[in-house]
Structure formats: C-alpha cells, structure tokens
Scaffold this motif. Structure first.
Motif, PDB file in Angstrom:
ATOM      1  N   ALA A 223       0.845  -1.202   0.000  1.00  0.00           N
ATOM      2  CA  ALA A 223       0.000   0.000   0.000  1.00  0.00           C
ATOM      3  C   ALA A 223       0.878   1.249   0.000  1.00  0.00           C
ATOM      4  O   ALA A 223       2.040   1.205   0.417  1.00  0.00           O
ATOM      5  N   LYS A 224       0.310   2.364  -0.484  1.00  0.00           N
ATOM      6  CA  LYS A 224       0.982   3.659  -0.336  1.00  0.00           C
ATOM      7  C   LYS A 224       1.025   3.970   1.152  1.00  0.00           C
ATOM      8  O   LYS A 224      -0.010   3.999   1.806  1.00  0.00           O
ATOM      9  N   GLY A 225       2.207   4.184   1.677  1.00  0.00           N
ATOM     10  CA  GLY A 225       2.328   4.371   3.116  1.00  0.00           C
ATOM     11  C   GLY A 225       2.485   3.053   3.852  1.00  0.00           C
ATOM     12  O   GLY A 225       2.414   3.009   5.078  1.00  0.00           O
ATOM     13  N   GLY A 226       2.700   1.975   3.105  1.00  0.00           N
ATOM     14  CA  GLY A 226       2.843   0.649   3.712  1.00  0.00           C
ATOM     15  C   GLY A 226       4.293   0.304   4.005  1.00  0.00           C
ATOM     16  O   GLY A 226       5.213   1.067   3.690  1.00  0.00           O
ATOM     17  N   VAL A 227       4.483  -0.859   4.627  1.00  0.00           N
ATOM     18  CA  VAL A 227       5.839  -1.332   4.935  1.00  0.00           C
ATOM     19  C   VAL A 227       6.004  -2.748   4.391  1.00  0.00           C
ATOM     20  O   VAL A 227       5.096  -3.558   4.468  1.00  0.00           O
ATOM     21  N   ALA A 369       6.343   4.950   8.971  1.00  0.00           N
ATOM     22  CA  ALA A 369       5.746   4.954   7.630  1.00  0.00           C
ATOM     23  C   ALA A 369       4.252   5.251   7.753  1.00  0.00           C
ATOM     24  O   ALA A 369       3.678   5.170   8.830  1.00  0.00           O
ATOM     25  N   GLY A 370       3.610   5.562   6.629  1.00  0.00           N
ATOM     26  CA  GLY A 370       2.160   5.758   6.637  1.00  0.00           C
ATOM     27  C   GLY A 370       1.711   6.795   5.621  1.00  0.00           C
ATOM     28  O   GLY A 370       2.502   7.622   5.151  1.00  0.00           O
ATOM     29  N   ILE A 408       6.197  -7.053  12.338  1.00  0.00           N
ATOM     30  CA  ILE A 408       5.833  -5.632  12.205  1.00  0.00           C
ATOM     31  C   ILE A 408       5.267  -5.334  10.824  1.00  0.00           C
ATOM     32  O   ILE A 408       4.243  -4.661  10.702  1.00  0.00           O
ATOM     33  N   VAL A 409       5.939  -5.832   9.776  1.00  0.00           N
ATOM     34  CA  VAL A 409       5.555  -5.456   8.403  1.00  0.00           C
ATOM     35  C   VAL A 409       4.334  -6.250   7.964  1.00  0.00           C
ATOM     36  O   VAL A 409       4.020  -7.292   8.512  1.00  0.00           O
ATOM     37  N   LYS A 410       3.665  -5.723   6.931  1.00  0.00           N
ATOM     38  CA  LYS A 410       2.467  -6.390   6.422  1.00  0.00           C
ATOM     39  C   LYS A 410       2.688  -7.016   5.051  1.00  0.00           C
ATOM     40  O   LYS A 410       1.787  -7.649   4.520  1.00  0.00           O
ATOM     41  N   VAL A 411       3.864  -6.776   4.456  1.00  0.00           N
ATOM     42  CA  VAL A 411       4.180  -7.397   3.166  1.00  0.00           C
ATOM     43  C   VAL A 411       5.517  -8.106   3.294  1.00  0.00           C
ATOM     44  O   VAL A 411       6.487  -7.530   3.796  1.00  0.00           O
ATOM     45  N   PHE A 412       5.549  -9.348   2.828  1.00  0.00           N
ATOM     46  CA  PHE A 412       6.742 -10.185   2.922  1.00  0.00           C
ATOM     47  C   PHE A 412       7.028 -10.721   1.526  1.00  0.00           C
ATOM     48  O   PHE A 412       6.271 -11.523   1.001  1.00  0.00           O
TER      49      PHE A 412
END
Length: 590
Positions: A223-227, A369-370, A408-412
């Motif tokens: 996402a834009k602002g994602g990690v 981030a965000g 912590i992160v939402k994308v791997f």
C-alpha cells in the motif's frame, strides 16, 4: 553545556565522567579532535557515548563536551541528489577537504551554506500561519519543487516575506506570535532524528503503491504508506528489486539508505542512479533521490544512526505532500550495529546476542511509515512507504532480525535462492510470500483497473498452489500417474511462472508493466486454461492442447508495447479460439 573527561574507551563506545548535566541522546564532541558522538546511557555522572567516527588513539583524561542538543538533521533545499553518510555529512564536500579517505573530526555543514536558492512566496504579509503551512517554494531540481514550511511549534501572523535569492540560513520571512515574540524563518529547519515528525491523521492503507513489477502488484501488493520486508540470501536479487522499485514505483521522492552494505554495491548505486532515466520526466533519477551511504567499513555506530537520518528526511518530504519511497538496505547490518553497541554496554544479551529491545527498535523505525494528512491549515496528503531488505545469515529467516521484522511489516517478499539459480527473476517465492494489504485494497483495484481483478488473482494463486501439491505426486509416481485435468493445471501454472511472474528488468518493455496490461496478461493465461478445460471435456487430448502454437504468442505478450496491447490481446483470443476449433474438427473427422 556539560563538560567531562574520558574514563574508558571500548571501540566505538566511550565512557565519560563529569557529565551529570548532560541529557540522553545529546550530541557530544569527544577529545581535542572533536569526534562526533551521541549519549546512549547515563549512570550518575558517567555517560556512555557511541562515537560515529574511528576512536583509535583516544585515551582517558581527554575532554568531552556536550552540545546540549539531540542528534538532528538539516532539512531544506540542497537535500535532493546529495550523498550523505549515516549522520548526514555530505561525502562529496568531505572528499574535497580530505581526499578519498574519510578523516576524523571533519566538520562540514550538511547542506551547503553558500548556495543561493530563488525563493518564491506563496503567502503574504498579514496571513495567519501555523506549523506545517507552506509560505513559499524553491525549485530545487527540474523535477522537485521544494516547499518551505513553517517549522513545528511556530504560529502567528506573517510580518515580512520577500521574494529573492537566499542561502538556507538567511531570513526569508518573520512570524509574530500571539505573545508578541518574533520568529525569523529561513529556508532550512532542523529536526531530531529519533523523533517522528507530527501529522494530523493517519489514513487507511487502501491505495496500492504501483511498482510495475507483476509479482508485486498482482500477487503481493504494497500500500501507499505501507511497509514491506525483502529477506533473501546472498545473490537472490534484493538490491535489484530495490533498484527496480526506486526507478518505477509511483513515488515523487526516493530515499535510498545503504546501511552497512559492501562498498562496491553502494558504488553501483552511485554510478547507476545518475544514469537511470526517470520514466515519468526523462530526467536523471538522481534529481528526485537522496542517497545515504554508510558502508560496512565505516564506523559501526553511524550505521545505527543512518536509518533514523534517512527516515527523518523522508518524513520531511512527506510533509510537503509528496509520496516518498524509502529503501533500507539492509536492516540486518543495522541490527548488527545494535548488537555490537549492546555488547560493549555489557547489557544482557537476547536471542543470538541481539539486544532484548531489537523488536521495539525495529517497530519504532517501521511505524514511522504511513499515508497521512499533514499538519497545517490546508492538510495535505502525503505518504511514506518503507521497503526494508533483510540479509539473514545463510538465508535462514528463522533468525531474530527476520522474525522481529515479520511481526511488524504487512508485506513479505520472500526471495528464494533456488529460483535465482534457475534465472527466475524477480526471485520472489509465490508460496511463502504474502501481503496483508490485499483485502483493504480490493475495492481500489476493482474500481480503478477491472472489476474482476481480485477474482483473477485468486485463480492464479489457486493454480500455483495446486501445482505445488501436484509436483509432490509427480516426484513420487511420475507424470503418467496424473489425470488429464491435473496435467493441464501443471501447464497453466508453468505459463503463470514463465509468462507472467518472470520479468526482465533489462528489457525496455518488460521492465515495467502497467496495471491494465497485467490484467490482460492474467486474463490470457486463464483464457487458455478455461478454453483447454472445455476442450478436454470434448475428448481433445491434453498433448494436443499443450502444443498449440498460440501458447508462444501468449508467452511473448509481455514484450508487446502498451499502445498495441489491446489489439494484440484480441488477436491472441481469436487465434486461441480458431486453433481449438480446428482441434475439435480434426477429432470429429477422425
């Protein structure tokens, strides 16, 4: 100002006594060489200082002087296209002073003080302004319009503002606060690196950061602002993935942090980025990039500061209303610096010697981030997306840094060395990677691309998972044991892997795929599969379907330019239909 003396030196850690009046995270000058350091622990009048420069030759009794301010960065025109070290010292300016070797005690301003910038006011005398309001602009590069904002904590009425050419320290405007005090404003402001810059509101991560990389945008979007985290062993393509994202992601500004990486990798970045053309503007990519180079041979303590320096600069551009992408390569080296300092402080070690606070420090970094509504009256929308590379020893992601990051992160994006050895790039393993943003972004994809985007994505993932299960059976009893529908599934999955997921970063058309083309590519693979399933039910052999000439056209569709993709798609569909009809006719004649 607190002054003390060195009591003990242990590598980058210096313990000074007589520092009772100093505060945590104060910047200090160590010895007569005035080495720069930061207080990280205080016991009574003893302060533990991490020194950001080489400490060899220091001894007890030498002076230590606190500046009384925390580690801060200079924020203003001159950041873009600059190359800094981990504590925002400009490496090109240092080279002019001291040659190619980094000498100790060099004091150089982060942003050049003698360069004049043309300031164009957007506010006028008498306007009420508050923290975050834009009072004027500076054209920093051909691409980037630098917006001059009122610093945090200042609000009141503009009593003066003048257009003209100014250095970053000269006064361009004056604000009179409600209590009658006057605050001069310049083009530059300072901000402590360990404190996140304020914002009004954090927005839901429901818009994708479009990257043009098919495996990312379609299967595991950020996402834009994602990690996102990109763990992978040596040679699996972490740096190439980050270069592709820096070049193609929908970001206005790129901040690239080389944290503890090999010097030759940073040299590649420094050589490549100026030559890379920004696809949106045709100018050099460096005209919207800030580089922070802290290579593995530089002092280890500065590595710990480098990611805070980078994310503070990124937040500053986010506050202007820009979309910023930050690449940290790699957080494993940063964690190693934490471990070394923790060991020298004689703290109780956690798992594998890392400090017990490893997880919370990583969270403090990634949580900055965000996608946010910024401070100021107009409330601009800005986004800061963070992509962190992780370099687990031996590619083992069960080690502490990878595991703490994944919490912590939402994308791997799991990079797989076995895919890299097969020359499948990007080497993102589709069975172990994931994105937790998919559900929140479903509405956006269905509205802005096509209404069946998520449905097609689910079908692709299902075929890839079925292939993994069928491969186990093939290993045990051979391909002949599979039924015709299962063999067809394997062929469809092979087409997804080779025709859709494999992407050539060095091919002028294939290096970037717009979302509309990704949708057509998904559709083509599934059109072939669905038409073949129907043909199987009519008695056509799976071997005949696999050998259809149209499959080569499907495979080469990714090299078709954007302006021809729709007509080529219709052409392939027509060819597919006629070739299957021909097989059906031959079956009837036979």
């Amino acid at each position: 100002m607190s002054k003390g003396t060195i009591k003990k030196v242990a590598g980058p850690l210096v313990i000074a006594e007589g520092m009772r009046d100093a505060n945590m995270f104060d910047v200090v000058r160590v010895s007569n060489q005035r080495l720069i350091g930061e207080i990280i622990e205080i016991h009574g009048d003893k302060a533990s200082i991490q020194v950001y420069e080489e400490t060899s030759g220091l001894g007890p009794g030498e002076p230590v002087e606190s500046t009384g301010v925390p580690m801060s960065v200079d924020l203003g025109p001159g950041l873009i296209s600059s190359i800094f070290d981990g504590i925002q010292r400009p490496l090109d300016d240092i080279m002019k002073l001291s040659g190619t070797s980094l000498k100790r005690g060099v004091e150089v301003p982060s942003i050049k003080r003698d360069v004049k910038w043309h300031f164009t006011p957007t506010a006028k005398i008498g306007d009420e302004v508050t923290s975050g309001d834009i009072i004027g602009t500076v054209q920093e590069t051909e691409i980037v319009l630098h917006k001059i904002m009122v610093p945090n904590g200042i609000s009141g009425k503009l009593t003066s503002i003048t257009e003209g050419d100014y250095t970053v320290t000269e006064t361009v405007a004056t604000v009179k606060a409600a209590d009658g005090s006057e605050h001069p404003l310049s083009l530059m402001q300072k901000w402590p690196v360990r404190v996140g810059r304020p914002y009004k509101q954090k927005l839901s991560p429901d818009m994708p950061l479009v990257t043009g990389q098919r495996v990312i945008d379609t299967l595991f979007p950020i996402a834009k602002g994602g990690v996102a985290a990109v763990p992978g062993p040596f040679g699996s393509g972490k740096t190439v993935v980050q270069h592709q994202l820096a070049k193609w992601a929908e970001a206005d500004i790129v901040v690239y942090i080389g944290c503890g990486e090999r010097g030759n990798e940073m040299t590649d970045v420094l050589n490549e980025f100026p030559e890379l053309k920004d696809p949106k503007t045709g100018h050099s990519l460096m005209e919207r990039t800030v580089l922070i180079a802290n290579t593995s041979d530089m002092p280890v303590a500065a590595r710990e500061a480098s990611i805070y320096t980078g994310i503070t600069i990124a937040e500053y551009f986010r506050d202007m209303g820009y979309s910023v992408a930050l690449m940290a390569d790699s957080t494993s080296r940063w964690a190693e610096a934490l471990r070394e300092m923790s060991g020298r402080l004689e703290e109780m070690p956690g798992e594998e010697g890392y400090p017990a606070y490893l997880g919370s420090r990583l969270a403090q970094f990634y949580e900055r981030a965000g996608r946010v509504i910024t401070t100021g009256k107009e409330g601009r929308e800005g986004a800061l997306s963070v992509i962190g590379a992780v370099s687990p020893p031996g590619g083992d992601i069960s080690e502490p840094v990878s595991q703490a990051t994944l919490r912590i992160v939402k994308v791997f994006w799991s990079l797989d060395s076995s895919l890299a050895y097969k020359r499948h790039f990007p080497a993102v393993n589709w069975l172990t990677s994931y994105s937790l943003y998919v559900d929140t972004m479903e509405k956006w994809f269905n509205e802005h691309v096509e209404g069946d985007w998520m449905d097609l994505r689910s079908k692709l993932m299902r075929l890839l998972q079925d292939e993994s299960e069928l491969e186990e059976i093939v290993k045990l009893v051979g391909m002949d044991a599979l039924s015709a529908p299962d063999r067809l599934k394997l062929e469809a999955a092979r087409s997804i892997r080779e025709d859709f997921l494999h992407q050539d970063a060095f091919h002028e058309t294939d290096t970037y795929t717009p979302l509309q083309k990704q949708h057509l590519m998904m559709q083509l693979v599934l059109d072939f599969y669905n038409a073949s399933v129907k043909a199987l039910s009519k008695g056509i052999s799976v071997d005949a379907l696999v050998k259809l000439p149209v499959r080569e056209q499907i495979g080469r569709f990714k090299y078709i330019p954007e302006d021809r993709m729709k007509s080529e798609y219709d052409n392939i569909l027509h060819t597919l239909s006629s070739e299957i009809d021909e097989l059906a006719q031959q079956k009837e004649d036979f």
